[in-house]
Design an enzyme around this catalytic site. Structure first.
Site, mmCIF file in Angstrom:
data_model
loop_
_atom_site.group_PDB
_atom_site.id
_atom_site.type_symbol
_atom_site.label_atom_id
_atom_site.label_comp_id
_atom_site.label_asym_id
_atom_site.label_seq_id
_atom_site.Cartn_x
_atom_site.Cartn_y
_atom_site.Cartn_z
ATOM 1 C CG ASP A 79 -76.692 25.356 16.773
ATOM 2 O OD1 ASP A 79 -77.591 24.913 17.638
ATOM 3 O OD2 ASP A 79 -77.069 25.518 15.909
ATOM 4 C CE LYS A 80 -79.023 18.422 20.154
ATOM 5 N NZ LYS A 80 -80.323 18.405 19.524
ATOM 6 C CG HIS A 81 -76.775 18.966 13.879
ATOM 7 N ND1 HIS A 81 -77.532 19.616 13.303
ATOM 8 C CD2 HIS A 81 -76.623 17.701 13.257
ATOM 9 C CE1 HIS A 81 -78.191 18.804 12.238
ATOM 10 N NE2 HIS A 81 -77.574 17.863 12.259
ATOM 11 C CB SER A 82 -79.369 15.691 17.288
ATOM 12 O OG SER A 82 -79.832 14.168 17.390
ATOM 13 C CB THR A 119 -85.471 20.478 15.464
ATOM 14 O OG1 THR A 119 -84.545 19.470 16.155
ATOM 15 C CG2 THR A 119 -85.697 21.751 16.446
ATOM 16 N NE ARG A 167 -77.334 13.183 2.825
ATOM 17 C CZ ARG A 167 -77.110 13.650 3.991
ATOM 18 N NH1 ARG A 167 -77.503 15.168 4.155
ATOM 19 N NH2 ARG A 167 -77.085 12.889 4.842
ATOM 20 C CB SER A 182 -75.492 17.647 5.474
ATOM 21 O OG SER A 182 -76.775 18.253 5.653
ATOM 22 C CE LYS A 186 -78.381 21.877 7.980
ATOM 23 N NZ LYS A 186 -77.844 20.768 7.329
ATOM 24 C CE LYS A 187 -75.853 22.967 13.381
ATOM 25 N NZ LYS A 187 -77.240 23.547 14.022
#
Length: 434
Positions: A79-82, A119, A167, A182, A186-187
């Site tokens: 996966d990717k996260h920004s 997203t 937050r 955070s 999740k990841k």
């Protein structure tokens, strides 16, 4: 263990032990900790920070507050996260690109946070799309299609879900340990075998400075490694919107144009392909990032990524023909208006955060956690940094539901753009941490 004592310890600068962090997280997940206590804990961490060990303990406690996935698939799970930006719709293209190259991408995404778009809010702009499926549907779609862009289910890191919303509305977003925990909770709960981070730097990012972005990238990659998750990070520029569109349905339309080849914003393309190349190299699907980028471009050019996106939308309840006719389904604003350049010259600077806030003011983002988003509103045709404009040239087009909204957005856009001499335009990808 009293929550107020844990908060007091952190408020006074003490290092919290794993048992204290576990107790606080359990209270957040169960609701036993009040909203005020959750906010106070977030503020205490915001000002006092956390050690690497504390951040890791917070991450693992939030991961273990709900289900943790295990996968049995013929390819790697990645996966990717920004960290969030304006006009950042990369995920919508990236997940199907990697799926088309043999990866499996259970992309757990978030909603808009502050001035940045989310997203999940973008995917919710597609009628019928199930953005929060149950675990059975998620497993089936990832297995059959190769990707699923979804939000947290109620059973996936539930402590983070509540903490995240608090937050957003208590000005405690820009905290390295809280962002780290955070994201990674999740990841890790999603059962990944690899993660690539897109850490934004610039005036539209939560980490304005390059040094702050590097600190966050090192925190995330370090905690991820401690938890056994291979993780690389790209530092990318957010001194201007990444796509030429900002706003949920408008960014979805922009993503479909990208996937089908109808239009690709150059900076958006550079970041998307760089992230894809890194994901494919990290998981061994490509020999290196250069080969990975070439594979990603082939998946785009041959239409395989667009096909994967269409299949994902359909499998999660959206229209079967969405990729071929997005305008048939995406909501449209009641009116549009061009914002005209007040003078001739070069676009010398863009206050990207102000652009994001203009979208929020139009109704495309949230002021409070329970606000309803209007998916149709936003901005398109955003002119890039360094572009020469004449007086009266459109800087962007506003999509609004009223003249009053358009008036307010126009003033914000005009204040965000500075016309002057040619600036030094940063590269889209500033650094890779592997």
């Amino acid at each position: 263990m009293l929550f107020q004592e844990i908060i007091r310890h952190k408020r006074d600068g003490a290092e919290l032990g794993p048992d204290e962090i576990a107790a606080m997280v359990a209270g957040i997940a169960s609701g036993e900790a009040s909203e005020g206590q959750v906010a106070a804990f977030a503020m205490a961490v915001f000002f006092q920070g956390m050690t690497h060990a504390e951040a890791a303990a917070l991450t693992l406690a939030m991961r273990d507050s709900g289900d943790v996935f295990e996968w049995d698939l013929p390819g790697p799970v990645v996966d990717k996260h920004s960290t969030g930006g304006v006009g950042d719709n990369v995920s919508l293209m990236l997940a199907p690109i990697v799926a088309a190259c043999g990866g499996y991408v259970p992309m757990i995404s978030g909603r808009g946070l502050g001035h940045t778009g989310g997203t999940l809010d973008k995917m919710d702009a597609i009628p019928g799309y199930t953005s929060q499926p149950d675990n059975t549907l998620l497993r089936r779609v990832v297995s059959e299609v190769g990707c699923a862009i979804i939000g947290q289910t109620s059973a996936l890191a539930p402590a983070d879900k509540r903490f995240y919303a608090t937050r957003d509305v208590t000005a405690t977003v820009e905290s390295v340990p809280l962002i780290t925990a955070s994201i990674l909770s999740k990841k890790l709960a999603a059962g990944l075998g690899g993660l690539v981070m897109d850490v934004k730097s610039g005036n539209g990012a939560f980490m304005n400075s390059f040094e702050g972005a590097m600190d966050l990238a090192r925190s995330i990659t370090g905690v991820a490694r401690e938890a056994g998750l291979p993780c690389h990070a790209l530092i990318t520029d957010m001194n201007q919107p990444l796509a030429s569109a900002a706003g949920n349905a408008l960014e979805v339309a922009n993503a479909v144009d990208f996937l089908t080849g109808a239009h690709r914003d150059p900076r958006l393309e550079a970041v998307t392909l760089a992230l894809a190349g890194e994901m494919l190299a990290l998981t061994g699907l490509a020999e290196d990032r250069v080969t990975g980028k070439a594979m990603a471009r082939t998946a785009l050019d041959e239409g395989k990524a667009a096909e994967a996106f269409g299949r994902m939308v359909s499998a999660l309840g959206g229209p079967a023909d969405f990729i071929g006719a997005p305008g048939k389904y995406l909501a449209a604003a009641k009116m549009t208006r061009d914002v005209l350049a007040p003078a001739s010259g070069d676009v010398a600077a863009i206050d990207t955060r102000a652009i994001g806030l203009a979208v929020v003011e139009l109704g495309g983002g949230r002021r409070r956690a329970d606000d309803t988003i209007n998916p149709a509103v936003g901005l398109t045709g955003l002119v890039d940094l360094g572009v020469k404009v004449d007086k009266g040239t459109p800087l962007c087009r506003i999509h609004a539901d009223s003249d009053a909204q358009a008036d307010a957005a126009e003033q914000q856009v005009l204040s965000a753009y500075r016309i002057g001499e040619v600036p030094e335009v940063p590269a889209p990808v500033l650094r890779i941490i592997d």
